[in-house]
Design an enzyme around this catalytic site. Structure first.
Site, PDB file in Angstrom:
ATOM      1  N   SER A  19      74.900  62.768 -26.540  1.00 49.86           N
ATOM      2  CA  SER A  19      73.886  63.280 -26.485  1.00 49.86           C
ATOM      3  C   SER A  19      73.478  64.164 -27.194  1.00 49.86           C
ATOM      4  O   SER A  19      75.080  65.756 -27.102  1.00 49.86           O
ATOM      5  CB  SER A  19      72.522  63.174 -26.237  1.00 49.86           C
ATOM      6  OG  SER A  19      71.303  64.583 -25.917  1.00 49.86           O
TER       7      SER A  19
ATOM      8  N   TYR B  56      72.005  66.652 -16.929  1.00 49.72           N
ATOM      9  CA  TYR B  56      71.819  65.328 -16.885  1.00 49.72           C
ATOM     10  C   TYR B  56      72.670  65.699 -18.607  1.00 49.72           C
ATOM     11  O   TYR B  56      73.678  64.848 -18.630  1.00 49.72           O
ATOM     12  CB  TYR B  56      70.682  65.747 -17.805  1.00 49.72           C
ATOM     13  CG  TYR B  56      70.537  64.936 -19.251  1.00 49.72           C
ATOM     14  CD1 TYR B  56      70.271  63.386 -19.179  1.00 49.72           C
ATOM     15  CD2 TYR B  56      70.401  64.412 -20.738  1.00 49.72           C
ATOM     16  CE1 TYR B  56      70.644  62.244 -20.822  1.00 49.72           C
ATOM     17  CE2 TYR B  56      70.100  64.255 -21.797  1.00 49.72           C
ATOM     18  CZ  TYR B  56      70.412  62.972 -21.349  1.00 49.72           C
ATOM     19  OH  TYR B  56      70.807  62.177 -22.659  1.00 49.72           O
TER      20      TYR B  56
ATOM     21  N   LYS C  77      77.050  63.380 -19.624  1.00 49.62           N
ATOM     22  CA  LYS C  77      76.749  63.113 -20.921  1.00 49.62           C
ATOM     23  C   LYS C  77      78.593  63.489 -20.925  1.00 49.62           C
ATOM     24  O   LYS C  77      78.712  63.057 -21.758  1.00 49.62           O
ATOM     25  CB  LYS C  77      76.101  63.733 -22.233  1.00 49.62           C
ATOM     26  CG  LYS C  77      74.075  62.807 -22.132  1.00 49.62           C
ATOM     27  CD  LYS C  77      74.418  61.417 -22.140  1.00 49.62           C
ATOM     28  CE  LYS C  77      73.719  60.724 -22.141  1.00 49.62           C
ATOM     29  NZ  LYS C  77      73.852  59.009 -22.254  1.00 49.62           N
TER      30      LYS C  77
HETATM   31  P1  NAD Z   1      65.275  54.765 -21.565  1.00 52.83           P
HETATM   32  O1  NAD Z   1      64.952  55.267 -20.458  1.00 52.83           O
HETATM   33  O2  NAD Z   1      64.381  54.366 -22.370  1.00 52.83           O
HETATM   34  O3  NAD Z   1      66.415  53.520 -21.766  1.00 52.83           O
HETATM   35  C1  NAD Z   1      67.597  53.629 -20.630  1.00 52.83           C
HETATM   36  C2  NAD Z   1      67.420  52.490 -20.090  1.00 52.83           C
HETATM   37  O4  NAD Z   1      68.784  52.554 -18.998  1.00 52.83           O
HETATM   38  C3  NAD Z   1      66.275  51.779 -19.519  1.00 52.83           C
HETATM   39  O5  NAD Z   1      65.871  50.686 -19.214  1.00 52.83           O
HETATM   40  C4  NAD Z   1      66.216  51.482 -17.257  1.00 52.83           C
HETATM   41  O6  NAD Z   1      65.962  51.206 -16.983  1.00 52.83           O
HETATM   42  C5  NAD Z   1      68.247  51.420 -17.782  1.00 52.83           C
HETATM   43  N1  NAD Z   1      68.706  52.171 -16.183  1.00 52.83           N
HETATM   44  C6  NAD Z   1      68.928  53.094 -15.998  1.00 52.83           C
HETATM   45  N2  NAD Z   1      69.926  53.032 -14.690  1.00 52.83           N
HETATM   46  C7  NAD Z   1      69.910  51.673 -14.730  1.00 52.83           C
HETATM   47  C8  NAD Z   1      71.215  51.656 -14.024  1.00 52.83           C
HETATM   48  N3  NAD Z   1      72.001  52.121 -13.412  1.00 52.83           N
HETATM   49  N4  NAD Z   1      71.620  50.215 -13.940  1.00 52.83           N
HETATM   50  C9  NAD Z   1      71.364  49.462 -15.000  1.00 52.83           C
HETATM   51  N5  NAD Z   1      69.663  49.872 -16.098  1.00 52.83           N
HETATM   52  C10 NAD Z   1      69.686  51.169 -15.712  1.00 52.83           C
HETATM   53  O7  NAD Z   1      66.259  55.731 -22.625  1.00 52.83           O
HETATM   54  P2  NAD Z   1      66.605  55.475 -23.788  1.00 52.83           P
HETATM   55  O8  NAD Z   1      65.037  56.764 -24.854  1.00 52.83           O
HETATM   56  O9  NAD Z   1      66.383  53.947 -24.943  1.00 52.83           O
HETATM   57  O10 NAD Z   1      68.142  56.415 -23.976  1.00 52.83           O
HETATM   58  C11 NAD Z   1      69.021  55.658 -24.091  1.00 52.83           C
HETATM   59  C12 NAD Z   1      70.404  56.446 -23.972  1.00 52.83           C
HETATM   60  O11 NAD Z   1      69.974  57.248 -25.028  1.00 52.83           O
HETATM   61  C13 NAD Z   1      70.179  57.101 -21.977  1.00 52.83           C
HETATM   62  O12 NAD Z   1      71.847  56.829 -22.053  1.00 52.83           O
HETATM   63  C14 NAD Z   1      69.707  58.482 -22.762  1.00 52.83           C
HETATM   64  O13 NAD Z   1      70.776  59.727 -21.742  1.00 52.83           O
HETATM   65  C15 NAD Z   1      70.462  58.767 -24.545  1.00 52.83           C
HETATM   66  N6  NAD Z   1      69.475  59.536 -24.831  1.00 52.83           N
HETATM   67  C16 NAD Z   1      68.500  59.274 -24.907  1.00 52.83           C
HETATM   68  C17 NAD Z   1      67.713  60.283 -26.224  1.00 52.83           C
HETATM   69  C18 NAD Z   1      66.394  60.610 -26.207  1.00 52.83           C
HETATM   70  O14 NAD Z   1      65.904  61.226 -26.606  1.00 52.83           O
HETATM   71  N7  NAD Z   1      65.785  59.025 -26.116  1.00 52.83           N
HETATM   72  C19 NAD Z   1      68.672  60.993 -26.537  1.00 52.83           C
HETATM   73  C20 NAD Z   1      70.086  61.405 -26.729  1.00 52.83           C
HETATM   74  C21 NAD Z   1      70.605  60.658 -26.029  1.00 52.83           C
HETATM   75  N1  UFG Z   2      57.942  70.363 -27.249  1.00 51.32           N
HETATM   76  C1  UFG Z   2      56.712  71.222 -27.657  1.00 51.32           C
HETATM   77  N2  UFG Z   2      55.467  71.012 -26.683  1.00 51.32           N
HETATM   78  C2  UFG Z   2      56.018  69.833 -25.531  1.00 51.32           C
HETATM   79  C3  UFG Z   2      57.247  68.697 -25.434  1.00 51.32           C
HETATM   80  C4  UFG Z   2      58.159  69.434 -26.455  1.00 51.32           C
HETATM   81  O1  UFG Z   2      56.490  72.442 -28.044  1.00 51.32           O
HETATM   82  O2  UFG Z   2      55.269  69.293 -24.893  1.00 51.32           O
HETATM   83  C5  UFG Z   2      59.069  70.812 -27.729  1.00 51.32           C
HETATM   84  C6  UFG Z   2      60.246  71.928 -27.501  1.00 51.32           C
HETATM   85  O3  UFG Z   2      60.344  72.991 -27.377  1.00 51.32           O
HETATM   86  C7  UFG Z   2      61.084  71.794 -28.149  1.00 51.32           C
HETATM   87  C8  UFG Z   2      60.675  70.141 -29.655  1.00 51.32           C
HETATM   88  O4  UFG Z   2      59.219  70.231 -29.159  1.00 51.32           O
HETATM   89  O5  UFG Z   2      61.142  72.657 -29.500  1.00 51.32           O
HETATM   90  C9  UFG Z   2      61.165  68.752 -28.882  1.00 51.32           C
HETATM   91  O6  UFG Z   2      61.242  69.170 -27.556  1.00 51.32           O
HETATM   92  P1  UFG Z   2      60.981  67.645 -27.026  1.00 51.32           P
HETATM   93  O7  UFG Z   2      61.943  67.178 -25.591  1.00 51.32           O
HETATM   94  O8  UFG Z   2      60.640  66.299 -28.072  1.00 51.32           O
HETATM   95  O9  UFG Z   2      62.838  67.482 -27.737  1.00 51.32           O
HETATM   96  P2  UFG Z   2      64.287  68.172 -27.088  1.00 51.32           P
HETATM   97  O10 UFG Z   2      65.035  68.646 -28.217  1.00 51.32           O
HETATM   98  O11 UFG Z   2      64.287  69.381 -26.175  1.00 51.32           O
HETATM   99  O12 UFG Z   2      65.555  67.415 -26.103  1.00 51.32           O
HETATM  100  C10 UFG Z   2      65.936  66.010 -26.620  1.00 51.32           C
HETATM  101  C11 UFG Z   2      65.539  64.463 -25.623  1.00 51.32           C
HETATM  102  C12 UFG Z   2      67.359  65.061 -24.671  1.00 51.32           C
HETATM  103  C13 UFG Z   2      68.145  65.074 -25.659  1.00 51.32           C
HETATM  104  C14 UFG Z   2      68.014  66.369 -26.684  1.00 51.32           C
HETATM  105  C15 UFG Z   2      69.406  65.881 -27.631  1.00 51.32           C
HETATM  106  O13 UFG Z   2      64.734  65.127 -24.498  1.00 51.32           O
HETATM  107  O14 UFG Z   2      67.045  64.432 -23.478  1.00 51.32           O
HETATM  108  O15 UFG Z   2      66.932  65.936 -27.275  1.00 51.32           O
HETATM  109  O16 UFG Z   2      69.150  67.061 -28.845  1.00 51.32           O
HETATM  110  F1  UFG Z   2      69.675  65.929 -25.484  1.00 51.32           F
END
Ligand code: NAD
Ligand code: UFG
Length: 335
Positions: free
Chosen positions: A124, A148, A152
């Site tokens: 991330s 979190y 990573k």
């Molecule tokens: P998500 O929660 O939708 O998907 C993660 C999946 O992993 C879920 O289906 C959950 O049930 C499963 N899981 C969690 N722990 C587990 C375990 N111990 N054993 C088996 N399954 C397990 O999240 P996502 O948005 O699809 O994210 C996928 C990956 O990308 C994650 O590792 C997350 O940290 C990373 N990531 C997501 C974002 C974002 O904004 N969505 C940004 C950066 C990184």
């Molecule tokens: N925001 C609002 N109102 C809300 C939610 C978010 O104003 O209800 C704003 C936040 O302050 C930020 C922007 O919208 O300026 C984006 O916020 P998000 O929560 O959607 O995303 P972040 O950038 O804070 O974080 C996300 C994921 C993290 C990841 C990161 C990587 O949630 O897990 O992107 O860049 F690590």
């Protein structure tokens, strides 16, 4: 190829499975459904008209995971499984360290045992911390502000050490920026449990009438309109990036860290405006306090992804807004 996708029932996992299946790969999903529904896998089958083998397993369960590798000839792993709620990780750090780090170690041990050494890992942009100036490049110093993010950073380090100990491993560490959007079919998308933490799911829940209004967290940042700027990337583009990364790992024996973003930054108000105009809707909002831990601006330098993965994003902000809304309006209560 036969690809093991951990966390394949989740938001990014389902979209990546669609791309894998559409490109002729077979998919084996391992997920404990802690943050997803089995229905999401069915929907992927509907979209692709292909069958998916899935195991309801926690990646911490060494024996069960071992059996998956024994029963399937796995060529490579895409590792999404993890917990991802920043606030929850501050409250329950041990839960996050155990699930994400110990879970990853169990997975890597099992891969090693079965001589599967190709892996694509979900990291991330959060690992860039508060002090680097965007556009963010992969060689910048890392720091984190919550458990979190620290999971990573540690897993990136573990994978790098693993490669250094044995160059037969081939590892792509992908640093995602802000995934939004959904598959254009409207059948799969982001399905947060409870109150959404992230901007786009909150906006779509306001649009569908589940929440009254959006709180914009601060309008006194040093950005073009005072609200936070982020690099929003369409989840289908992100999914396609995983196929390119997978190809890369199959053709090299390296450990590489790559940003997956668009390189463009949009503010919260830009997103609200694009969503309103693209979908002909109005999103009530109010300006509230800054959210602790948020930074003003975060967007990617995308040169490395172009250079080594031959990948760049195709979808526009309008595509992201329309696809997010199609998913939410077709599925007001998620899966
Ligand atoms: P998500 O929660 O939708 O998907 C993660 C999946 O992993 C879920 O289906 C959950 O049930 C499963 N899981 C969690 N722990 C587990 C375990 N111990 N054993 C088996 N399954 C397990 O999240 P996502 O948005 O699809 O994210 C996928 C990956 O990308 C994650 O590792 C997350 O940290 C990373 N990531 C997501 C974002 C974002 O904004 N969505 C940004 C950066 C990184
Ligand atoms: N925001 C609002 N109102 C809300 C939610 C978010 O104003 O209800 C704003 C936040 O302050 C930020 C922007 O919208 O300026 C984006 O916020 P998000 O929560 O959607 O995303 P972040 O950038 O804070 O974080 C996300 C994921 C993290 C990841 C990161 C990587 O949630 O897990 O992107 O860049 F690590």
């Amino acid at each position: 190829m036969n690809i093991l996708v951990t966390g394949g029932a989740g938001y990014i996992g389902t979209h990546t499975c669609v791309e894998l299946l559409n490109h002729g790969h077979d998919v084996v999903i391992v997920d404990n459904f802690v943050n997803s529904e089995k229905e999401s896998i069915k929907r992927v089958e509907e979209i692709t008209n292909k069958k998916i083998k899935f195991y309801e397993i926690d990646i911490l369960n060494e024996k069960a995971l071992d059996l998956v590798f024994k029963s399937n000839k796995i060529d490579a792993v895409i590792h999404f499984a993890g917990l991802k709620a920043v606030g929850e990780s501050v409250e329950f750090p041990l839960k996050y360290y155990n699930n994400n780090i110990t879970g990853s170690i169990v997975l890597f041990e099992t891969m090693k045992k079965h001589n599967v050494k190709n892996i694509v890992f979900s990291s991330s942009a959060t690992v860039y911390g508060m002090n680097n100036i965007s556009p963010l490049t992969e060689d910048m110093p890392l720091s984190t502000t919550n458990p979190y993010g620290t999971t990573k950073m540690f897993i990136e380090r573990i994978l790098t050490d693993l490669y250094n100990s044995d160059n037969e491993w081939s590892i792509a560490i992908l640093r995602y920026f802000n995934p939004i959007g959904a598959h254009p079919s409207g059948k799969i998308g982001e399905n947060p449990k409870g109150i959404p933490n992230n901007l786009m799911p909150f906006i779509t829940q306001v649009a569908v009438g589940k929440r009254e209004k959006l709180s914009v967290f601060g309008n006194d940042y040093n950005t073009h309109d005072g609200t936070g700027v982020r690099d929003y990337i369409h989840v289908v583009d992100l999914a396609k990036g995983h196929l390119k990364a997978l190809e890369y790992t199959m053709n090299t024996n390296k450990v590489e860290i790559v940003n997956l973003g668009t390189g463009k930054g949009y503010s919260v108000l830009d997103i609200i405006k694009a969503f309103e105009e693209g979908n002909n809707l109005s999103i009530p909002y109010e300006i509230s306090e800054r959210r602790p831990g948020d930074i003003a601006t975060c967007f990617a330098n995308t040169l490395k992804a172009k250079k080594i993965l031959h990948w760049e994003t195709k979808n526009t902000l309008l595509d992201m807004c329309k696809d997010s809304w199609r998913w939410q309006s077709n599925n007001p209560n998620g899966y």
